[in-house]
Design an enzyme around this catalytic site. Structure first.
Site, PDB file in Angstrom:
ATOM      1  N   ASP A  70       0.281  -1.000  -0.527  1.00 42.28           N
ATOM      2  CA  ASP A  70      -0.117   0.431  -0.016  1.00 42.28           C
ATOM      3  C   ASP A  70       0.894   1.489  -0.335  1.00 42.28           C
ATOM      4  O   ASP A  70       0.491   2.031  -0.093  1.00 42.28           O
ATOM      5  CB  ASP A  70      -0.759  -0.055   1.541  1.00 42.28           C
ATOM      6  CG  ASP A  70      -2.661  -0.700   0.779  1.00 42.28           C
ATOM      7  OD1 ASP A  70      -2.818  -0.976  -0.098  1.00 42.28           O
ATOM      8  OD2 ASP A  70      -2.984  -1.570   2.269  1.00 42.28           O
ATOM      9  N   CYS A  71       2.060   1.312   0.470  1.00 40.54           N
ATOM     10  CA  CYS A  71       3.060   2.506   0.424  1.00 40.54           C
ATOM     11  C   CYS A  71       3.620   2.294  -0.655  1.00 40.54           C
ATOM     12  O   CYS A  71       4.353   3.631  -0.849  1.00 40.54           O
ATOM     13  CB  CYS A  71       3.789   2.551   1.790  1.00 40.54           C
ATOM     14  SG  CYS A  71       3.254   2.136   2.919  1.00 40.54           S
TER      15      CYS A  71
END
Lengths: 811, 811
Positions: free
Chosen positions: A483-484
């Protein structure tokens, strides 16, 4: 320094020093009503949703850490202490906390008095039972004062901490003997109340925090406890609490049992009131009556024990290393069930008011609990798939109460659809229940758009090939599993989300090699499923697409020594030796190697050797290397973390099993095991102080080699790590691998292992599997017999109910 | 019990007992940088926005109350104490806290050592100065250890408390001698950092909370302070703090000055770094250099004093009752300025992460500060009007940073538009600046839709008459001034907002008599403004509409003894003798009586007599009577509060001045004064313990007669109460009333008053007004002279700059 040890016989972790490096917690409850409890009894209970229906007020990241919970105070002639050490923190003569399966037992002794409290939530009930046994261990008669304490949360935990201008005026209670009711907002829109009950007479009570505590006193020294007398306060607004006061006299050796009940009740709209302004307590009284004696409580505890014994009986191993046994047989399975119950909502790092259920998280969590509760896994699969869009994309999260997709977050995380294939395939392989594929499942919760679950899988598969980038690799969208890594968010505003502020999609070339690996992996699974279903044409179509993708990865996804991670918005390589930082990433090594892309050309081996060389550390495998030391705007959140933490070269435990599994594909059992034991909690007992978080469950992240304090753990309990490590160790290292038509046995172990035994319930049959490794190999099954009968290959077929002895000879 | 007293000479409130019934706070800062500080130094600082740019971590509603702030610890040979009592709470030999105008001075003495700290924010600077003077009062040389402490908030206060799984990994600091920098997220998207500096050498420091505090210690006993030695810790994630440690030796009588600076710096994007990974500190060093000596700090304090002397010089009274003087001259004006700065964002009841600026709040706040800072009032009017919709409706709130309307809340509060007329008229009457009416002001912040501000007023006026209900009264929409009377929200879901969930608009008959009164009041003002501008036709049109509305109220808005409050969704009366509960409401009495509707028929007198009979209490006037004891779904939030609290029959102080003003319309000075003195803080010194909140500022609500504890105050500081009470006492009781063409003098006072003097700066002239009441009347001006020259009527005309003696004779 040691803080505790495993008691395998009782399936407990025993904490002997209350001042653990971080609060070490446990979970109570298995269905609708839950509690979090630390080793000093901090935490809170909630009904279904930790945000909207929280019973106890709890302050995260407070000073002191872990402040608030169910506290007991004993005033013994002016010496004030708590059985759980906190909050008073008087040094105890003896302290012990036993975290068991859905219960916690805390015992403190001081000046000849012992107080032992067992906390648990009886199956099927909305109440936390606190069974207390007080014993006079001394030779004198002892008279002392006992106070209970809990502070009520005004239901909505977010509002409770923010909307003070309203909340400090709304608190309402009702007092009925030794039952203290919390009924804030019951008058109007709530049909629920809570209570705190004691099954005995009391000498006083308090329901107003300031009266009990004093405005400026700490939890450690409430004025009422110091004074040795309740004020019998009735809360009106401010902060309602519940506290019982009882004076107790015990002769030498005498014991006394008390049962406290923290309960929750819902009434029908037209049955809310007993009389004008007086709440209808009949359900509360029934609930209390179910647990008003020690016998009844012990019976409920026995039921809980049976519940867990059954759940843990499906997979059970016997190995010469107890550290492995206790993880596989007890703690890892327990953590998988907690993760099923909580998703990512409430831990001591997740404050319970944030995220919904993740689409990809939930599918991955499933592989950790599907063998225990296949029927609930089935329900969850349908829930998850119902939040898919007709084009195969997915809401990235959905809300557990409404089961609807979360609009605030939306979709566009292009790995999401593939995880549904993992979830469904895992479910069918465990249960043999192909009928789930025929379930009509809505899109975006709209039943008029429903298609069969099988169609959802096809659409999921196609979503990847319908969203390819210039190199033929899958477009990444907002992010893939990481997600990063936000290749389409170029953010300079600290108040923007990296995930939802997708500001550079148009013209983007950002592609994910990790999704490519994921596609090859589960695209192959999809094709195999089609083949099993007799859908040969679809199987062939899928395999053709998978082969195409393999070829793309070989040519466009390979950096020479390892798999690339991605292409960024501009089409530049991410995770390449050409980069200054972030040259190599774990995710694409894991997925492309698991998918065996380029196996023949030696890519898999090269890739895993590169992982060993660049990413391995004494505490696990870091996510990337070198760590980012500057903000790379075109990469997003990943480069915002300090080096060595979280997604920026932290040991993100969730992905370590991917490498373990990939090593088993190469047959390298020693390497797979080395990675497993580095992050497996039971192998970390000697570094408890450094590791900081609970030594009986996985944490999301361990600080990497570039960090200030390598080896320090964070974000324990709620992490995909639980499921993936269980999956890796059981299915790929121990090699107990469910398939459509049986249970494949395919170990990949350290070659020094002599063997091990496995009890496995599979499709109604009890399999007693004895695996022997006389030739000290890592991989390879020479023979497999079922009740003495030689099987062809290494698969135990689906067998009729009954007990079976399986002998497996490696070699 | 007394906790403090007023020191009028120094314009301070002096607290002599630190254990006040609730934290008694003050505000620091007047422009971009602000601080909240309690009498024990609890609280926090922020830059512009208490949510997005908070410097210090602060925990609301904690145990103990008010935990966290800027704390000092002294370890004097093992005796540990804090100058502000908290957090250590060692009993002090002497304690004093002086809350002054934008500064707070706290002094503690223990065992011969005195520590006095003056906290303030120098004008035009982004820094909180903490000037500390240490004195050895004993006859021996004293050596002791001093520790400072503050905990950093990771900027976004909401995220800081919720997003722990990220935040506990992101904290970053830099240590440069005695300057401890907080630079979390500076590497990436932030161009700002904070620092905590001491202008002297130090013997140690800490920047990691756990190292300083110990994981399980309270604020009252940090391990470093107990051990008497810093650990020189460098924070990496978890919770960064800043703490200096210095050993100090003082000879008998010797003094030592130390200056601590809590500063905030923003750098340009391309000037962020001094060298690789090292922040550019040049602005921080310049800021430090501006306050590195006591002389410089004292100079800044003197400038602050001048700033306030100027602000308070515009209205200044001299009355024989000091309680009145200090409220009008000092504290009420001070509170109005704080309310201007903070709106409703950050107090000890507002957590600083909630609401935007209210449309109606901001217009009302304006009447409290327009005389002090007319140029900023002008700016705010334009900001507010820019969030209006083209049809005259308004966003109910807007965000101060963006100045844009808040979509989450939207519009539909049908009183909102009329308040703009109040704001604009008040501004022009004070300043004489008619040019503001020609400003082109956008709608919904869209400049392409701009019209003149005068047009906005016309549209505001018309919005009411375009939205009339079946009785010809104004439709109420989501709510009028009383946000909790929600006649179109029928809510059974506790997670719904009563204000934004407007689920019954279609077919609604809900009308507001209060808006009718408001319309008559400010519709008349609008007509008068038109007349002054020579727009006679528009003035006549407006007056005709106003007359029509008066007639509607007389016939449809009158209940026989008082004005009705409203008609509900079904067209049933609200606030009628026909109702069982909520028979009479204050708002419609206030507005219809102020607007003198039915004055000739005796309605005003009857209404105010009914207020006296049904709503008056020893602590002020309650909002409604009888209180609601059940939930009335068609009334909404009002009936959710326990009886006697907040909008459910609490003394909602904001609306009490409406009755005071209405009483002056009847000429009943004794009654007006009685209401004023009941809620005016300086008259409540004898009931400090009951009143609980600060005795120098107004609070939003005092518990009413039906409450559990009548007289207990809540939600102090940020309330429209400040502006309305100031407006009522100065303009209507003392009768100093700005008009377009001069200053009208029209007192309405207790008839026993002999007289009083007023200094008033008005349009550049200094007016020295002496009002005498030899005939003991309550109302009526017999003569008015300017420099001895008799004026016609009771108005001082607009005069050229200069000093003027005004004699006013009542009678």
């Amino acid at each position: 320094m040691q803080y505790g040890f495993f008691d395998d016989k009782n399936k407990e972790y025993v904490i002997t020093n209350p001042a653990t490096p971080f609060p070490w917690i446990n979970y109570l409850g298995n269905e609708d009503f839950f509690g979090l409890i630390s080793n000093t009894a901090g935490g809170y209970a909630f009904y279904k949703d930790a945000k909207f229906r929280r019973l106890n007020r709890y302050r995260y990241n407070n000073v002191p850490m872990d402040n608030g919970g169910r506290y007991f105070y004993i005033n013994d002639g002016g010496t004030i202490w708590s059985p759980g050490w906190k909050p008073v923190k008087t040094e105890l003569d003896k302290y012990e906390c036993r975290h068991g399966l859905s219960y916690t037992k805390i015992r403190g002794e001081k000046n000849g008095i012992a107080a032992e409290i067992t906390f648990f939530i009886p199956l099927g009930n909305w109440a936390e039972i606190q069974k207390m046994k007080l014993t006079n261990l001394s030779k004198q008669t002892k008279t002392f004062k006992l106070f209970s304490f809990t502070e009520w949360c005004l239901w909505n935990a977010e509002d409770d901490q923010n909307n003070l201008q309203r909340n400090l005026s709304t608190g309402e209670v009702e007092i009925d003997g030794a039952t203290l009711y919390h009924k804030t907002e019951y008058k109007e829109r709530r049909n629920h109340f809570a209570f705190y009950h004691l099954n005995d007479t009391i000498d006083g009570f308090d329901t107003d925090r300031e009266s009990f505590m004093g405005l400026y006193n700490e939890f450690s020294n409430p004025q009422v406890v110091t004074e040795g007398k309740s004020r019998n306060s009735e809360a009106h607004g401010w902060s309602p609490i519940a506290s019982h006061y009882k004076e107790i006299t015990l002769k030498p050796g005498e014991e006394k049992d008390l049962i406290f009940i923290l309960g929750y009740v819902e009434n029908e709209q037209d049955d809310k009131w007993e009389s004008y302004g007086i709440i209808n307590k009949s359900k509360a009284k029934s609930l209390i009556a179910k647990f008003d004696t020690v016998d009844k409580v012990d019976q409920a505890l026995a039921e809980l024990d049976t519940y867990w014994t059954n759940l843990l009986s499906i997979i059970n191993i016997e190995h010469e290393d107890d550290r492995l046994n206790r993880m596989v047989n007890i703690w890892n399975q327990y953590q998988c069930m907690v993760t099923f119950n909580m998703s990512r909502s409430a831990s001591f790092f997740e404050v319970g008011i944030g995220r919904g259920m993740g689409f990809r998280d939930s599918n991955q969590d499933l592989i950790g609990f599907v063998h225990q509760i296949p029927e609930r896994a089935r329900e969850r699969i349908i829930d998850i798939a119902s939040t898919q869009f007709p084009d195969g994309g997915c809401y990235h999260q959905y809300q557990p109460l409404t089961k609807r997709g979360n609009n605030a977050i939306g979709g566009g995380f292009n790995d999401d659809p593939m995880w549904l294939i993992l979830g469904v395939v895992s479910y069918i392989k465990e249960s043999g229940d192909f009928s789930i594929l025929d379930e009509m499942v809505p899109f975006d919760n709209d039943m008029s758009l429903a298609k069969s679950l099988f169609d959802h899988l096809t659409i999921s598969f196609d979503h990847v090939i319908n969203n390819l980038g210039p190199n033929g690799l899958p477009l990444i969208g907002r992010a893939d599993w990481n997600d990063c890594l936000n290749l389409n968010c170029f953010s300079n505003d600290p108040n923007e989300s990296f995930q939802t502020t997708e500001n550079k999609t148009d013209g983007s070339k950002a592609e994910s090699v990790m999704i490519a690996g994921l596609f090859v992996m589960y695209g192959t699974d999809y094709a195999e499923l089609c083949r099993v279903l007799g859908k040969t044409a679809e199987a062939n179509r899928a395999l053709k697409e998978v082969d195409k993708m393999k070829q793309v990865v070989r040519t466009k996804g390979w950096d020479g020594e390892w798999y690339l991670r991605a292409y960024d918005y501009f089409g530049k390589k991410v995770g390449s030796n050409e980069n200054d930082e972030g040259k190599i990433f774990i995710e694409s090594q894991g997925w492309c190697a698991m998918a065996e892309i380029g196996m023949e050309e030696g890519m898999v081996k090269k890739s895993l050797d590169a992982v060993k060389k660049h990413l391995d550390t004494p505490y696990g495998i870091v996510l990337n290397n070198p760590a980012f030391t500057k903000y790379v705007i075109e990469y997003g959140e990943i480069s915002t973390y300090p080096k060595g933490y979280k997604e920026n070269a932290g040991i993100f435990c969730h992905n370590n099993p991917w490498i373990m599994i990939a090593e088993t594909k190469l047959g390298r059992g020693n390497e797979a095991w080395d990675y497993y034991s580095k992050i497996c909690p039971s192998y970390l007992q000697d570094i408890q102080e450094l590791h900081k978080v609970e030594p009986y469950v996985y944490c999301q992240m361990i600080a990497g080699k570039d960090a200030y304090k390598p080896g320090e753990g964070k974000n324990s309990w709620l992490s995909g790590t639980a499921a993936w490590n269980f999956y890796a160790v059981v299915q790929y290292i121990l090699g107990i691998n469910p398939d459509y038509d049986g249970l494949e046995i395919n170990p990949c172990i350290p070659n020094e292992w002599k063997g091990y035994k496995v009890k496995r319930k599979f499709r109604g049959a009890n399999l007693y599997i004895d695996i022997q490794n006389p030739n000290k190999v890592s991989k390879g099954v020479k023979s497999l017999t079922v009740n003495g009968k030689q099987m062809k290959g290494n698969k135990i077929p689906v067998l009729p109910p009954g007990d079976y002895q399986i002998e497996v000879m490696m070699g």
